[in-house]
Design an enzyme around this catalytic site. Sequence first.
Site, PDB file in Angstrom:
ATOM      1  N   HIS A 100      28.023  -2.635 -13.417  1.00 30.50           N
ATOM      2  CA  HIS A 100      27.394  -2.122 -12.197  1.00 30.50           C
ATOM      3  C   HIS A 100      25.940  -1.833 -12.557  1.00 30.50           C
ATOM      4  CE1 HIS A 100      31.600  -0.566 -11.812  1.00 30.50           C
ATOM      5  NE2 HIS A 100      31.449  -0.712 -10.513  1.00 30.50           N
ATOM      6  N   ASP A 103      25.560   1.392 -14.350  1.00 26.00           N
ATOM      7  CA  ASP A 103      26.124   1.525 -15.701  1.00 26.00           C
ATOM      8  C   ASP A 103      25.055   1.247 -16.736  1.00 26.00           C
ATOM      9  OD1 ASP A 103      28.622   1.483 -14.423  1.00 26.00           O
ATOM     10  OD2 ASP A 103      28.923  -0.650 -14.858  1.00 26.00           O
TER      11      ASP A 103
HETATM   12  C1  XLS Z   1      37.570   0.734  -9.295  1.00 25.20           C
HETATM   13  C2  XLS Z   1      37.224  -0.673  -9.436  1.00 25.20           C
HETATM   14  C3  XLS Z   1      35.827  -0.936  -9.982  1.00 25.20           C
HETATM   15  C4  XLS Z   1      35.420  -2.334  -9.723  1.00 25.20           C
HETATM   16  C5  XLS Z   1      33.953  -2.591  -9.838  1.00 25.20           C
HETATM   17  O1  XLS Z   1      38.709   1.101  -9.101  1.00 25.20           O
HETATM   18  O2  XLS Z   1      38.191  -1.311 -10.204  1.00 25.20           O
HETATM   19  O3  XLS Z   1      35.766  -0.598 -11.326  1.00 25.20           O
HETATM   20  O4  XLS Z   1      36.080  -3.229 -10.562  1.00 25.20           O
HETATM   21  O5  XLS Z   1      33.219  -1.858  -8.927  1.00 25.20           O
END
Ligand code: XLS
Length: 436
Positions: A100, A103
């Site tokens: 993200h 991140d």
């Molecule tokens: C959350 C999601 C997230 C997505 C990416 O539950 O799995 O991590 O994979 O935004």
Amino acid sequence: MSHFADIPKIPYEGPGSKNPLAFKHYNADEVVEGKSMREHLRFSVCYWHTFRGTGSDPFGAPTMVRPWDDGSESLENALNRVDVAFEFIDKLGAPYYCFHDRDVAPEGSSLAESNANLDKVAAKLKEAQQRTGIELLWGTANLFSHPRYMHGAATSPNADVFAYAAAQVKKAIEVTHDLGGTNYVFWGGREGYMNSYNTDMKREVDHLAKFMHMAVEHAKSIGFTGTFLFEPKPKEPTKHQYDYDAAACLNFIRSYGLEDYVKLNIETNHATLAGHTMMHELTYASMQGFLGSIDANTGDLLLGWDTDQFPTDLYLTTQCMLVILNQGGLAPGGVNFDAKVRRESFEPVDLFHAHIGGMDAFARGLKIAAAIRADGVLSDFVKDRYSSYDSGVGKKIDDGSASFAELESYMLEKGNPDPNQSGRQELLENVINEYL
Ligand code: XLS
Ligand code: NI
Ligand code: NI
């Protein structure tokens, strides 16, 4: 400077090895069904859990020991983390990663500052990609952590928040494109509701569609040809998320004319939260040509939330690989470990154990699924089970030439259907066990 000095590049040592820091089954160059394991599995390490996970939970403080991280939201810390991440992924031998925007780079005090931070970190990510050959599987934007997104992003009742989210996604797509990402994920973190009394569902879902069409237009305008992927999840953090499951997502995608642009990224723990098995969700997406990628993890049978554990269950990985092989692979998608080590597994080496276990479990799933397919044990049975549609009245039903009237006269004349055949569930479960 090495951050995992005691850990060598993880070798493949084969099933007999007792070395915990070696693969027993994932042998990147080994060929299965005409393709290397590397090409089949397209493993990806996720930045958020693996490099940003702290081990905190609603009841307790962070537990992770991460000697390289000063715990701050500084740009310097973010840049340093890039070196750590690429050393880890390189030693593990995973070909891809994903992230993200927030991140990898800290949120600034304004959109402009956040974008500038992201640019600086992206430049370093690009260098690291070029140096190591590790590639970006997908990028995404975090539209759920900041308080501005408390009511959602594209489905927020606040138009300014919609605009902010649009700007953030615009930037995240551009960065993904610049880093050569082959997919871009939309997980609707808070695109849903907590309460129906205050929610105009129709307006929110319409806004989500407008948002997606703008994203498509923008991707076209900058020449980003990667796949857009919706990631279904039924709940958490909201009570009800609009992207509930594969079926709900496909209904949205088709209702709003997005079927040429959006596929699905299916996650195990989200499937089970929706009351489905992973195999159900994968099959549902795949049979319609919408299975783009997977988030490989697993939940806990006794805990009702998204625990995001590493997948080690061979039935699960075999089932995943049966569907994936059946559709001829996932590329340009991949198998992304959207999984985190438990807060009790707080040492850096645990990150290696977790990923090695997940990769080996999928490699075994791949080999087992390939063996099942080679022997045709499931496909022959299933083909035979539906063979009444291969000729006679069944064939007419299948090719669309039968009518109710015709079927009525057929059955009036025949009197009763041919007898049913056993479903043989227990036999097939026994057969699958023979391959494990
Ligand atoms: C959350 C999601 C997230 C997505 C990416 O539950 O799995 O991590 O994979 O935004
Ligand atoms: Ni998840
Ligand atoms: Ni996910």
